[in-house]
Design a protein around this motif. Structure first.
Motif, PDB file in Angstrom:
ATOM      1  N   GLU A  19     -56.816  55.873 -29.735  1.00 49.12           N
ATOM      2  CA  GLU A  19     -56.360  55.928 -31.125  1.00 49.12           C
ATOM      3  C   GLU A  19     -55.632  57.234 -31.399  1.00 49.12           C
ATOM      4  OE1 GLU A  19     -59.237  53.376 -33.959  1.00 49.12           O
ATOM      5  OE2 GLU A  19     -60.255  55.002 -32.919  1.00 49.12           O
ATOM      6  N   GLN A  20     -56.088  58.330 -30.796  1.00 47.47           N
ATOM      7  CA  GLN A  20     -55.485  59.635 -31.022  1.00 47.47           C
ATOM      8  C   GLN A  20     -54.127  59.777 -30.332  1.00 47.47           C
ATOM      9  OE1 GLN A  20     -56.440  62.399 -32.792  1.00 47.47           O
ATOM     10  NE2 GLN A  20     -58.217  61.354 -33.647  1.00 47.47           N
ATOM     11  N   LEU A  21     -53.949  59.124 -29.183  1.00 50.09           N
ATOM     12  CA  LEU A  21     -52.779  59.393 -28.360  1.00 50.09           C
ATOM     13  C   LEU A  21     -51.744  58.275 -28.340  1.00 50.09           C
ATOM     14  CD1 LEU A  21     -54.521  60.962 -25.217  1.00 50.09           C
ATOM     15  CD2 LEU A  21     -53.372  62.175 -27.085  1.00 50.09           C
ATOM     16  N   ALA A  22     -52.193  57.036 -28.304  1.00 47.28           N
ATOM     17  CA  ALA A  22     -51.292  55.932 -27.964  1.00 47.28           C
ATOM     18  C   ALA A  22     -50.589  55.351 -29.179  1.00 47.28           C
ATOM     19  CB  ALA A  22     -52.054  54.835 -27.233  1.00 47.28           C
ATOM     20  N   GLU A  23     -49.365  54.906 -28.948  1.00 45.75           N
ATOM     21  CA  GLU A  23     -48.604  54.154 -29.946  1.00 45.75           C
ATOM     22  C   GLU A  23     -48.604  52.667 -29.608  1.00 45.75           C
ATOM     23  OE1 GLU A  23     -45.104  56.156 -28.958  1.00 45.75           O
ATOM     24  OE2 GLU A  23     -45.388  57.826 -30.366  1.00 45.75           O
ATOM     25  N   ARG A  24     -48.820  52.390 -28.336  1.00 44.08           N
ATOM     26  CA  ARG A  24     -48.836  51.025 -27.828  1.00 44.08           C
ATOM     27  C   ARG A  24     -50.100  50.844 -26.990  1.00 44.08           C
ATOM     28  NH1 ARG A  24     -44.708  49.317 -23.065  1.00 44.08           N
ATOM     29  NH2 ARG A  24     -45.617  47.318 -22.442  1.00 44.08           N
ATOM     30  N   VAL A  25     -50.719  49.682 -27.095  1.00 41.01           N
ATOM     31  CA  VAL A  25     -51.967  49.414 -26.386  1.00 41.01           C
ATOM     32  C   VAL A  25     -51.798  48.189 -25.502  1.00 41.01           C
ATOM     33  CG1 VAL A  25     -54.411  48.840 -26.603  1.00 41.01           C
ATOM     34  CG2 VAL A  25     -53.358  50.433 -28.222  1.00 41.01           C
ATOM     35  N   VAL A  26     -52.172  48.328 -24.235  1.00 38.36           N
ATOM     36  CA  VAL A  26     -52.205  47.215 -23.300  1.00 38.36           C
ATOM     37  C   VAL A  26     -53.657  47.024 -22.879  1.00 38.36           C
ATOM     38  CG1 VAL A  26     -51.446  46.327 -21.062  1.00 38.36           C
ATOM     39  CG2 VAL A  26     -49.877  47.696 -22.468  1.00 38.36           C
ATOM     40  N   VAL A  27     -54.194  45.836 -23.107  1.00 35.59           N
ATOM     41  CA  VAL A  27     -55.572  45.530 -22.743  1.00 35.59           C
ATOM     42  C   VAL A  27     -55.558  44.668 -21.491  1.00 35.59           C
ATOM     43  CG1 VAL A  27     -57.749  44.471 -23.453  1.00 35.59           C
ATOM     44  CG2 VAL A  27     -56.314  45.645 -25.142  1.00 35.59           C
ATOM     45  N   ILE A  28     -56.227  45.150 -20.445  1.00 33.97           N
ATOM     46  CA  ILE A  28     -56.339  44.419 -19.181  1.00 33.97           C
ATOM     47  C   ILE A  28     -57.786  43.998 -18.981  1.00 33.97           C
ATOM     48  CG2 ILE A  28     -56.178  44.606 -16.665  1.00 33.97           C
ATOM     49  CD1 ILE A  28     -53.803  46.336 -16.943  1.00 33.97           C
ATOM     50  N   ASP A  29     -57.980  42.764 -18.597  1.00 36.74           N
ATOM     51  CA  ASP A  29     -59.329  42.264 -18.322  1.00 36.74           C
ATOM     52  C   ASP A  29     -59.233  41.255 -17.183  1.00 36.74           C
ATOM     53  OD1 ASP A  29     -62.078  41.987 -18.629  1.00 36.74           O
ATOM     54  OD2 ASP A  29     -61.871  40.321 -20.034  1.00 36.74           O
ATOM     55  N   HIS A  30     -60.108  41.401 -16.203  1.00 33.00           N
ATOM     56  CA  HIS A  30     -60.099  40.534 -15.031  1.00 33.00           C
ATOM     57  C   HIS A  30     -58.703  40.461 -14.380  1.00 33.00           C
ATOM     58  CE1 HIS A  30     -63.825  39.143 -17.049  1.00 33.00           C
ATOM     59  NE2 HIS A  30     -64.249  38.993 -15.801  1.00 33.00           N
ATOM     60  N   GLY A  31     -58.028  41.616 -14.357  1.00 27.06           N
ATOM     61  CA  GLY A  31     -56.762  41.706 -13.655  1.00 27.06           C
ATOM     62  C   GLY A  31     -55.569  41.110 -14.359  1.00 27.06           C
ATOM     63  N   THR A  32     -55.709  40.729 -15.616  1.00 27.90           N
ATOM     64  CA  THR A  32     -54.589  40.161 -16.366  1.00 27.90           C
ATOM     65  C   THR A  32     -54.427  40.894 -17.694  1.00 27.90           C
ATOM     66  OG1 THR A  32     -55.980  38.486 -17.455  1.00 27.90           O
ATOM     67  CG2 THR A  32     -54.945  37.878 -15.350  1.00 27.90           C
ATOM     68  N   VAL A  33     -53.217  40.854 -18.241  1.00 36.99           N
ATOM     69  CA  VAL A  33     -52.939  41.478 -19.533  1.00 36.99           C
ATOM     70  C   VAL A  33     -53.382  40.530 -20.642  1.00 36.99           C
ATOM     71  CG1 VAL A  33     -51.136  42.323 -21.075  1.00 36.99           C
ATOM     72  CG2 VAL A  33     -51.011  42.823 -18.634  1.00 36.99           C
ATOM     73  N   ARG A  34     -54.330  40.991 -21.448  1.00 37.46           N
ATOM     74  CA  ARG A  34     -54.851  40.173 -22.538  1.00 37.46           C
ATOM     75  C   ARG A  34     -54.164  40.479 -23.872  1.00 37.46           C
ATOM     76  NH1 ARG A  34     -59.782  37.854 -21.440  1.00 37.46           N
ATOM     77  NH2 ARG A  34     -59.334  36.709 -23.358  1.00 37.46           N
ATOM     78  N   ALA A  35     -53.610  41.670 -23.995  1.00 34.65           N
ATOM     79  CA  ALA A  35     -52.888  42.044 -25.219  1.00 34.65           C
ATOM     80  C   ALA A  35     -51.928  43.164 -24.894  1.00 34.65           C
ATOM     81  CB  ALA A  35     -53.858  42.481 -26.319  1.00 34.65           C
ATOM     82  N   ASP A  36     -50.783  43.181 -25.555  1.00 38.62           N
ATOM     83  CA  ASP A  36     -49.773  44.217 -25.361  1.00 38.62           C
ATOM     84  C   ASP A  36     -48.972  44.321 -26.647  1.00 38.62           C
ATOM     85  OD1 ASP A  36     -47.739  45.914 -24.677  1.00 38.62           O
ATOM     86  OD2 ASP A  36     -47.034  44.766 -22.944  1.00 38.62           O
ATOM     87  N   ASP A  37     -49.269  45.350 -27.434  1.00 35.76           N
ATOM     88  CA  ASP A  37     -48.603  45.476 -28.729  1.00 35.76           C
ATOM     89  C   ASP A  37     -48.817  46.895 -29.242  1.00 35.76           C
ATOM     90  OD1 ASP A  37     -47.237  44.786 -31.097  1.00 35.76           O
ATOM     91  OD2 ASP A  37     -48.162  42.796 -31.114  1.00 35.76           O
ATOM     92  N   THR A  38     -48.319  47.169 -30.434  1.00 31.91           N
ATOM     93  CA  THR A  38     -48.577  48.456 -31.053  1.00 31.91           C
ATOM     94  C   THR A  38     -50.069  48.582 -31.340  1.00 31.91           C
ATOM     95  OG1 THR A  38     -48.291  47.626 -33.307  1.00 31.91           O
ATOM     96  CG2 THR A  38     -46.307  48.415 -32.150  1.00 31.91           C
ATOM     97  N   LEU A  39     -50.509  49.821 -31.479  1.00 34.99           N
ATOM     98  CA  LEU A  39     -51.907  50.067 -31.798  1.00 34.99           C
ATOM     99  C   LEU A  39     -52.313  49.316 -33.063  1.00 34.99           C
ATOM    100  CD1 LEU A  39     -54.568  51.692 -31.474  1.00 34.99           C
ATOM    101  CD2 LEU A  39     -53.461  53.542 -32.743  1.00 34.99           C
ATOM    102  N   ALA A  40     -51.497  49.429 -34.095  1.00 38.30           N
ATOM    103  CA  ALA A  40     -51.826  48.782 -35.364  1.00 38.30           C
ATOM    104  C   ALA A  40     -51.884  47.261 -35.216  1.00 38.30           C
ATOM    105  CB  ALA A  40     -50.807  49.170 -36.429  1.00 38.30           C
ATOM    106  N   ALA A  41     -50.959  46.696 -34.443  1.00 41.09           N
ATOM    107  CA  ALA A  41     -50.910  45.247 -34.296  1.00 41.09           C
ATOM    108  C   ALA A  41     -52.105  44.711 -33.521  1.00 41.09           C
ATOM    109  CB  ALA A  41     -49.615  44.824 -33.611  1.00 41.09           C
TER     110      ALA A  41
END
Length: 293
Positions: free
Chosen positions: A192-214
Motif C-alpha cells: 500500500e505504501q509503495l505500489a501503484e499497481r498490484v499483481v496477485v499471483i496464486d498457484h502460479g497464475t495471475v489472479r488480479a492485475d490492476d491499480t491498487l485502488a481497483a
C-alpha cells in the motif's frame, strides 16, 4: 513504448511441481508494481526468471526487449533477493564502491548513503552489522548502479518499524527519480505504501492485475463495524458473514453491506457506532487468493 519486462505464457516446472503456470505480464518504465501472493505462489520464481538466473520450462521472458542473460541488459537491472549475503570482512563503504564499479553510470555514493540512512555504519564491516542493518545495505545496493529497473524480493524482512519506513522513503525517492520497481512483500501495508499497481499471483497464475485502488475496490466484500449487539445477532441476519469481536466492537465482513444494514434496522436491534467501508488490501488479497471475488 516497449515494456521493461515482458512475459508471455511463462511456465516453470521443478520436477513434478509447477511454480508458474502460464504467466503473462508487462512492466513499463516508471511503474512501481507490487507482487503479492501466498508462500509458494511463484513470486520469487518469476523474479529469478526475469533476472536470467533460471530458464523457463516454456513460454517467453524478456528483459529490456531481449534475453535476460545478456550482460548489457542486466547492467540496467538492480535486485535484492530474499536472503542477504554481504561479505563479512568488507566495510559498507567498500561494498558500495565494489558494486558501483560494475555499472557504467552509477549513482553518487553520498546520495545513496543519505537516502538509505547508511552514514552511521558506513565504515563498519558488514559482518558486524545487525540483520536489519545488513538488509538496509542490501536494498541500497540494488539502486547503486542507477538502474532503470529494480526487483525487490521481500525488501524489509527483519526490519523494525523505523527501519521499514526509512527504506520505504528511500525506495519512493528512487522511484520518483525514474527507476521502475517491482516489489514482493508479505507486509501488505508495504505494498500500500509503495505500489501503484498490484499483481496477485496464486498457484502460479495471475489472479488480479490492476491499480491498487481497483484491486481493493473490485473485492465484493465490505466491512461493517458496530457496537451494542452480539456476534450471534449478526450471524442470524447473515449466516455467511465473517464476524469477530474486540471488546464490545463487532466487525462483520459481508458480501452485501446494504442488505445487512437494512436487516439490522428491520430487526429492531439497538446498536451504535455503525461504520461501513470498503475492503483493505489485506482483505482484497485474502479474498482473491481464496477465489471468492
Amino acid at each position: 513504448m516497449n515494456p521493461l519486462i515482458r512475459t508471455v505464457d511463462l511456465v516453470k516446472r521443478f520436477g513434478d511441481a509447477t511454480a508458474l503456470a502460464g504467466v503473462s505480464l508487462d512492466v513499463h518504465a516508471g511503474e512501481c508494481v507490487g507482487l503479492l501472493g501466498p508462500n509458494g505462489a511463484g513470486k520469487t520464481t518469476l523474479l529469478t526468471l526475469v533476472e536470467g538466473l533460471r530458464m523457463p520450462s516454456s513460454g517467453t521472458v524478456e528483459l529490456f526487449g531481449g534475453d535476460p542473460r545478456t550482460a548489457a541488459r542486466r547492467a540496467r537491472l538492480g535486485s535484492t533477493p530474499q536472503a542477504t549475503a554481504l561479505p563479512d570482512s568488507l566495510k559498507v563503504r567498500e561494498v558500495i564502491d565494489f558494486v558501483q564499479a560494475h555499472y557504467p553510470s552509477p549513482c553518487g555514493r553520498d546520495e545513496l548513503v543519505a537516502e538509505f540512512d547508511l552514514g552511521a555504519f558506513l565504515d563498519k564491516q558488514c559482518g558486524s552489522l545487525s540483520g536489519g542493518q545488513q538488509r538496509r545495505v542490501a536494498v541500497a545496493l540494488a539502486f547503486a548502479g542507477n538502474p532503470d529497473l529494480v526487483l525487490l524480493d521481500e525488501p524489509t524482512t527483519g526490519l523494525d518499524v523505523d527501519g521499514r519506513r526509512v527504506l520505504w522513503d528511500a525506495v519512493r525517492a528512487r522511484h520518483r527519480a525514474g527507476t521502475a520497481v517491482v516489489v514482493t512483500s508479505h507486509h501488505l501495508e508495504e505494498i500500500e505504501q509503495l505500489a501503484e499497481r498490484v499483481v496477485v499471483i496464486d498457484h502460479g497464475t495471475v489472479r488480479a492485475d490492476d491499480t491498487l485502488a481497483a484491486v481493493v475496490a473490485g473485492v465484493s466484500r465490505r466491512r461493517v463495524t458496530l457496537r451494542g449487539i452480539a456476534a450471534s445477532d449478526i450471524r442470524a441476519l447473515d449466516p455467511d458473514a465473517s464476524v469477530t469481536v474486540d471488546d464490545d466492537l463487532v466487525t462483520a465482513v459481508v458480501a452485501d453491506s446494504d442488505a445487512l444494514v437494512r436487516a439490522l434496522v428491520d430487526s429492531g436491534l439497538r446498536f451504535t457506532d455503525l461504520n461501513v467501508r470498503g475492503a483493505t488490501l489485506e482483505e482484497a488479497f485474502l479474498t482473491i487468493t481464496k477465489g471468492t471475488v
